[in-house]
Design a protein around this motif. Sequence first.
Motif, PDB file in Angstrom:
ATOM      1  N   ASP A  65     -28.559 -30.593 -17.431  1.00 35.31           N
ATOM      2  CA  ASP A  65     -29.153 -29.491 -16.675  1.00 35.31           C
ATOM      3  C   ASP A  65     -30.637 -29.710 -16.420  1.00 35.31           C
ATOM      4  O   ASP A  65     -31.159 -29.351 -15.364  1.00 35.31           O
ATOM      5  CB  ASP A  65     -28.942 -28.175 -17.432  1.00 35.31           C
ATOM      6  N   GLY A  66     -31.342 -30.295 -17.388  1.00 34.87           N
ATOM      7  CA  GLY A  66     -32.763 -30.553 -17.206  1.00 34.87           C
ATOM      8  C   GLY A  66     -33.031 -31.559 -16.106  1.00 34.87           C
ATOM      9  O   GLY A  66     -34.008 -31.436 -15.352  1.00 34.87           O
ATOM     10  N   THR A  67     -32.168 -32.570 -15.966  1.00 30.99           N
ATOM     11  CA  THR A  67     -32.307 -33.549 -14.892  1.00 30.99           C
ATOM     12  C   THR A  67     -32.096 -32.888 -13.539  1.00 30.99           C
ATOM     13  O   THR A  67     -32.860 -33.118 -12.593  1.00 30.99           O
ATOM     14  CB  THR A  67     -31.295 -34.695 -15.077  1.00 30.99           C
ATOM     15  N   LEU A  68     -31.049 -32.064 -13.428  1.00 30.64           N
ATOM     16  CA  LEU A  68     -30.795 -31.357 -12.173  1.00 30.64           C
ATOM     17  C   LEU A  68     -31.968 -30.457 -11.830  1.00 30.64           C
ATOM     18  O   LEU A  68     -32.379 -30.376 -10.662  1.00 30.64           O
ATOM     19  CB  LEU A  68     -29.509 -30.538 -12.284  1.00 30.64           C
ATOM     20  N   GLN A  69     -32.518 -29.776 -12.840  1.00 28.87           N
ATOM     21  CA  GLN A  69     -33.681 -28.925 -12.587  1.00 28.87           C
ATOM     22  C   GLN A  69     -34.831 -29.724 -12.004  1.00 28.87           C
ATOM     23  O   GLN A  69     -35.471 -29.306 -11.032  1.00 28.87           O
ATOM     24  CB  GLN A  69     -34.144 -28.250 -13.877  1.00 28.87           C
ATOM     25  N   ALA A  70     -35.105 -30.902 -12.566  1.00 28.39           N
ATOM     26  CA  ALA A  70     -36.203 -31.734 -12.076  1.00 28.39           C
ATOM     27  C   ALA A  70     -35.956 -32.196 -10.640  1.00 28.39           C
ATOM     28  O   ALA A  70     -36.878 -32.214  -9.805  1.00 28.39           O
ATOM     29  CB  ALA A  70     -36.393 -32.936 -12.996  1.00 28.39           C
ATOM     30  N   LEU A  76     -37.284 -29.365  -3.475  1.00 25.89           N
ATOM     31  CA  LEU A  76     -37.718 -28.159  -2.780  1.00 25.89           C
ATOM     32  C   LEU A  76     -39.241 -28.029  -2.710  1.00 25.89           C
ATOM     33  O   LEU A  76     -39.747 -27.116  -2.057  1.00 25.89           O
ATOM     34  CB  LEU A  76     -37.133 -26.914  -3.434  1.00 25.89           C
ATOM     35  N   ALA A  77     -39.983 -28.934  -3.361  1.00 22.30           N
ATOM     36  CA  ALA A  77     -41.436 -28.887  -3.281  1.00 22.30           C
ATOM     37  C   ALA A  77     -41.867 -29.140  -1.835  1.00 22.30           C
ATOM     38  O   ALA A  77     -41.378 -30.085  -1.200  1.00 22.30           O
ATOM     39  CB  ALA A  77     -42.054 -29.928  -4.205  1.00 22.30           C
ATOM     40  N   PRO A  78     -42.768 -28.323  -1.297  1.00 17.79           N
ATOM     41  CA  PRO A  78     -43.133 -28.464   0.128  1.00 17.79           C
ATOM     42  C   PRO A  78     -43.618 -29.855   0.505  1.00 17.79           C
ATOM     43  O   PRO A  78     -43.272 -30.372   1.578  1.00 17.79           O
ATOM     44  CB  PRO A  78     -44.243 -27.416   0.297  1.00 17.79           C
ATOM     45  N   ARG A  79     -44.384 -30.502  -0.371  1.00 23.57           N
ATOM     46  CA  ARG A  79     -44.946 -31.797   0.016  1.00 23.57           C
ATOM     47  C   ARG A  79     -43.921 -32.927  -0.018  1.00 23.57           C
ATOM     48  O   ARG A  79     -44.197 -34.034   0.460  1.00 23.57           O
ATOM     49  CB  ARG A  79     -46.138 -32.147  -0.874  1.00 23.57           C
ATOM     50  N   GLN A 133     -27.162 -20.105  -4.773  1.00 26.23           N
ATOM     51  CA  GLN A 133     -28.593 -19.954  -4.957  1.00 26.23           C
ATOM     52  C   GLN A 133     -28.993 -20.304  -6.390  1.00 26.23           C
ATOM     53  O   GLN A 133     -28.209 -20.147  -7.329  1.00 26.23           O
ATOM     54  CB  GLN A 133     -29.026 -18.517  -4.640  1.00 26.23           C
ATOM     55  N   ALA A 134     -30.212 -20.776  -6.549  1.00 31.79           N
ATOM     56  CA  ALA A 134     -30.770 -21.069  -7.861  1.00 31.79           C
ATOM     57  C   ALA A 134     -31.988 -20.185  -8.105  1.00 31.79           C
ATOM     58  O   ALA A 134     -32.523 -19.561  -7.177  1.00 31.79           O
ATOM     59  CB  ALA A 134     -31.161 -22.546  -7.952  1.00 31.79           C
ATOM     60  N   LEU A 135     -32.425 -20.122  -9.350  1.00 30.44           N
ATOM     61  CA  LEU A 135     -33.639 -19.394  -9.692  1.00 30.44           C
ATOM     62  C   LEU A 135     -34.867 -20.178  -9.235  1.00 30.44           C
ATOM     63  O   LEU A 135     -34.888 -21.404  -9.273  1.00 30.44           O
ATOM     64  CB  LEU A 135     -33.740 -19.182 -11.200  1.00 30.44           C
ATOM     65  N   VAL A 136     -35.891 -19.439  -8.825  1.00 27.48           N
ATOM     66  CA  VAL A 136     -37.203 -20.010  -8.525  1.00 27.48           C
ATOM     67  C   VAL A 136     -38.205 -19.346  -9.464  1.00 27.48           C
ATOM     68  O   VAL A 136     -38.353 -18.123  -9.445  1.00 27.48           O
ATOM     69  CB  VAL A 136     -37.632 -19.750  -7.072  1.00 27.48           C
ATOM     70  N   ILE A 137     -38.893 -20.135 -10.286  1.00 21.18           N
ATOM     71  CA  ILE A 137     -39.881 -19.594 -11.218  1.00 21.18           C
ATOM     72  C   ILE A 137     -41.248 -20.132 -10.834  1.00 21.18           C
ATOM     73  O   ILE A 137     -41.447 -21.346 -10.746  1.00 21.18           O
ATOM     74  CB  ILE A 137     -39.549 -19.971 -12.689  1.00 21.18           C
ATOM     75  N   ASP A 138     -42.179 -19.228 -10.603  1.00 21.58           N
ATOM     76  CA  ASP A 138     -43.521 -19.630 -10.192  1.00 21.58           C
ATOM     77  C   ASP A 138     -44.542 -19.043 -11.148  1.00 21.58           C
ATOM     78  O   ASP A 138     -44.381 -17.928 -11.651  1.00 21.58           O
ATOM     79  CB  ASP A 138     -43.813 -19.161  -8.765  1.00 21.58           C
ATOM     80  N   ALA A 146     -40.574 -24.009 -10.275  1.00 24.37           N
ATOM     81  CA  ALA A 146     -39.463 -24.657 -10.959  1.00 24.37           C
ATOM     82  C   ALA A 146     -38.145 -24.066 -10.466  1.00 24.37           C
ATOM     83  O   ALA A 146     -38.017 -22.840 -10.341  1.00 24.37           O
ATOM     84  CB  ALA A 146     -39.591 -24.482 -12.467  1.00 24.37           C
ATOM     85  N   ILE A 147     -37.173 -24.940 -10.205  1.00 20.48           N
ATOM     86  CA  ILE A 147     -35.877 -24.527  -9.669  1.00 20.48           C
ATOM     87  C   ILE A 147     -34.806 -24.814 -10.713  1.00 20.48           C
ATOM     88  O   ILE A 147     -34.671 -25.961 -11.167  1.00 20.48           O
ATOM     89  CB  ILE A 147     -35.532 -25.278  -8.366  1.00 20.48           C
TER      90      ILE A 147
END
Length: 321
Positions: A65-70, A76-79, A133-138, A146-147
């Motif tokens: 799960d941590g790999t998928l999160q990364a 999804l990072a804009p840059r 959908q996934a969580l977005v934490i800012d 973080a997704i």
Amino acid sequence: MSAPVGLVVNPRSHAVLQKGSVLEAAAGNMPDALLVRFDTVGQLELQMAGLARQGGRQVYVEGGDGTLQAVLTASLAPRTGFNVLPEFAILPGGSTNLAYKILGLKLKTPEAALDYIQQRARHGHRLATARHQALVIDSRSLANPAIGFLLSTGSLARAMIYTQQELHREGHRGSLAIAGALARLMVWPSRHLGRDGQPLLRPSPLAATASHFSVKGDHALSLMTTLPTLSLRLRPYWGEEIAPIAFTHASWPIRGLHTALLKVMTGQAGRNMIRHGLVSHRVDGVGLEYKGPVMLDGEILPTPEDGLFAVGVTPPIRFMR
């Protein structure tokens, strides 16, 4: 020239480390694929940006799960520069594979992976795709939002850290290990201490605000997800609203702790949990003010100085099935 396929492998993930990588073996017969060995977050972002520049439309992820999160966070990072977010496929590679159990692909051999990837390239429009959908934490402590899929705070986050660092060490984060640690914590709460010498099960001040509810004060734990179930098919959510995030909050102290735990473990969670100090809601987003441990998919998030976190959701992400 066709767009390359991204193959992301975490060589340190528990299952990959023990059994070897299915995707890495398949890559030997895929000269046009971009093989990414996930070593650092910074390197991953550069490699995903390279895939975006080449027009990549499919990303296969082998890890926990941590790999998928990364991977999702970097993608999804804009840059990073994806004009259209690619489709993702999840292969199990870690010791916790919660997202895989709900959204993953059963490709157990390099031959099966190669065959599926080739079919997807030729007939992708005919093959199944799930949207979720996934969580977005800012927060101010994060370079990019973080997704991920499962966010926890308070004693639950401390118990997960304890499981990883003290009971089973890094790399052993499986569902049964975490469930066992939680059970021991609940039965003998005073016996289990964190590295700070304090009990894992203890109060933490937290304020949570959403559009139709708010809680403030000492809490035992909170957890939220966009997935329908957790590991071991636990469903500690019963909010009746229609919204993508399931949020459960336990005030301190939990009244009738052992009875409350038994209800959750046996699938009896519901409105009756209010008598134990637990509430559950479906929400579109939550604002948190909290300076304790926060874990997303088994990874510790850095705590911002102001303690402020904003939790929302991504647009629907396409997962290959």
